[in-house]
Scaffold this motif. Sequence first.
Motif, PDB file in Angstrom:
ATOM      1  N   ALA A  69       0.831  -1.206   0.000  1.00  0.00           N
ATOM      2  CA  ALA A  69       0.000   0.000   0.000  1.00  0.00           C
ATOM      3  C   ALA A  69       0.864   1.255   0.000  1.00  0.00           C
ATOM      4  N   PHE A  70       1.962   1.231   0.738  1.00  0.00           N
ATOM      5  CA  PHE A  70       2.891   2.376   0.753  1.00  0.00           C
ATOM      6  C   PHE A  70       3.458   2.618  -0.641  1.00  0.00           C
ATOM      7  N   ALA A  71       3.898   1.534  -1.294  1.00  0.00           N
ATOM      8  CA  ALA A  71       4.464   1.670  -2.635  1.00  0.00           C
ATOM      9  C   ALA A  71       3.415   2.166  -3.632  1.00  0.00           C
ATOM     10  N   ARG A  72       2.185   1.676  -3.474  1.00  0.00           N
ATOM     11  CA  ARG A  72       1.115   2.124  -4.383  1.00  0.00           C
ATOM     12  C   ARG A  72       0.812   3.596  -4.177  1.00  0.00           C
ATOM     13  N   GLY A  73       0.814   4.043  -2.930  1.00  0.00           N
ATOM     14  CA  GLY A  73       0.593   5.462  -2.666  1.00  0.00           C
ATOM     15  C   GLY A  73       1.712   6.322  -3.215  1.00  0.00           C
ATOM     16  N   LEU A  74       2.941   5.804  -3.173  1.00  0.00           N
ATOM     17  CA  LEU A  74       4.094   6.542  -3.699  1.00  0.00           C
ATOM     18  C   LEU A  74       3.979   6.728  -5.209  1.00  0.00           C
ATOM     19  N   GLY A  75       3.432   5.733  -5.903  1.00  0.00           N
ATOM     20  CA  GLY A  75       3.349   5.810  -7.355  1.00  0.00           C
ATOM     21  C   GLY A  75       2.024   6.312  -7.891  1.00  0.00           C
ATOM     22  N   GLU A  76       1.145   6.775  -7.036  1.00  0.00           N
ATOM     23  CA  GLU A  76      -0.175   7.234  -7.476  1.00  0.00           C
ATOM     24  C   GLU A  76      -0.059   8.455  -8.403  1.00  0.00           C
ATOM     25  N   PHE A  77      -0.814   8.408  -9.509  1.00  0.00           N
ATOM     26  CA  PHE A  77      -0.749   9.486 -10.508  1.00  0.00           C
ATOM     27  C   PHE A  77      -2.130  10.016 -10.883  1.00  0.00           C
ATOM     28  N   GLY A  78      -3.001   9.129 -11.389  1.00  0.00           N
ATOM     29  CA  GLY A  78      -4.252   9.583 -11.991  1.00  0.00           C
ATOM     30  C   GLY A  78      -5.183  10.307 -11.048  1.00  0.00           C
ATOM     31  N   ALA A  79      -5.485   9.687  -9.912  1.00  0.00           N
ATOM     32  CA  ALA A  79      -6.408  10.316  -8.960  1.00  0.00           C
ATOM     33  C   ALA A  79      -5.814  11.592  -8.385  1.00  0.00           C
ATOM     34  N   THR A  80      -4.492  11.583  -8.169  1.00  0.00           N
ATOM     35  CA  THR A  80      -3.820  12.777  -7.639  1.00  0.00           C
ATOM     36  C   THR A  80      -3.934  13.934  -8.618  1.00  0.00           C
ATOM     37  N   ALA A  81      -3.720  13.652  -9.897  1.00  0.00           N
ATOM     38  CA  ALA A  81      -3.826  14.710 -10.910  1.00  0.00           C
ATOM     39  C   ALA A  81      -5.232  15.287 -10.973  1.00  0.00           C
ATOM     40  N   MET A  82      -6.241  14.444 -10.738  1.00  0.00           N
ATOM     41  CA  MET A  82      -7.629  14.903 -10.837  1.00  0.00           C
ATOM     42  C   MET A  82      -8.019  15.803  -9.672  1.00  0.00           C
TER      43      MET A  82
END
Length: 255
Positions: free
Chosen positions: A185-198
Motif C-alpha cells: 500500500a505504501f508503494a502504491r501510494g508513492l506511485g499514485e498518478f491519476g487520482a492525484t492529478a484529478m
Amino acid sequence: MPAICTPQSHTKCDAQLTESNFQTRSRDKEEKQVDLSPVLISLKTSVISIIFTFFLGIWAARAVIALKSERAKAILDGVLTLPLVLPPTVAGFFLLYIFGVKRPIGKLLLAVFSYKIVFTWQATVLAAVVISFPLMYRSARGAFELVDENVLNAARTLGIPERKVFWKILMPMAMPGVLSGGVLAFARGLGEFGATAMIAGNIAGKTRTLPLAIYSEVAAGDMEGAGKYVIIIVAISLLIVAGMNVAAAGKKKFS
C-alpha cells in the motif's frame, strides 16, 4: 552594451568571452539541478497516507469477516475493492465530484471550516489513501482468514474478550501478511498518478509528486530531467521491495 572587439583588444575580449561562457555554463548547470520538492512531497504523502490506510484496512477487514450474511459480505467486499480495479482517473473523478467546492461535502467543509481540500497537499494524501486502501484491506483480510479459527475459539472459551482475542492472538499470527499489505500500500501510494492529478492538480512545490514530475518533464521535452526522477522513484521502490524481502526472511528464520 557589450564592448566591440578590435585587433588591439583581443586579450581583453577573450577574457570577457571566457567569463561569459563560464556564467552561461553555471546558469545552465543551476537550471538542470533536480528539484527535490516532488521527492519530499511524495515521501510525505506516502508516509501520512499509509498511517490512515494501515488502520482503515485492518478495521475494514475485521468488519467484513465479522459479517454473518455472505451476501452483505460479498457486496461490501466489492465496494471496498472497487478502487483497485477502477482506472485511477475515474477514482479521481469521484473524489473531485464528492469534495469539489460546489458539491455538498465540499460546500460543508468550506462553510463550516473555511477549508477547501481540492488542489491542496491534503488532496494528494486523500488520493493515495483511496487508491492504496484496497491493497491493504485485501492483504489484511487474507491474512486474517488464514489464521486457524480453532485457536481463536479456544481463546474465546477461556473467557478472553473479543478485543483481546483480536489484538493479542489474531493480529500477531496474521502480522506477516498484514505488514506485506502495508508495504504494498505504501508503494502504491508513492506511485499514485491519476487520482492525484484529478483532485490535487499538478502544482509545482505544492501537489507535484514524483509521478506528476516525471509526466511534466516529459511533456516539456526534458527527457534528462524526467530520467532523474525515474531513477529516484525506481531506487525508492527497490528499497521498499528489498526491505519487504529482508523482513520476510527474518520472520521465516526466527519462526
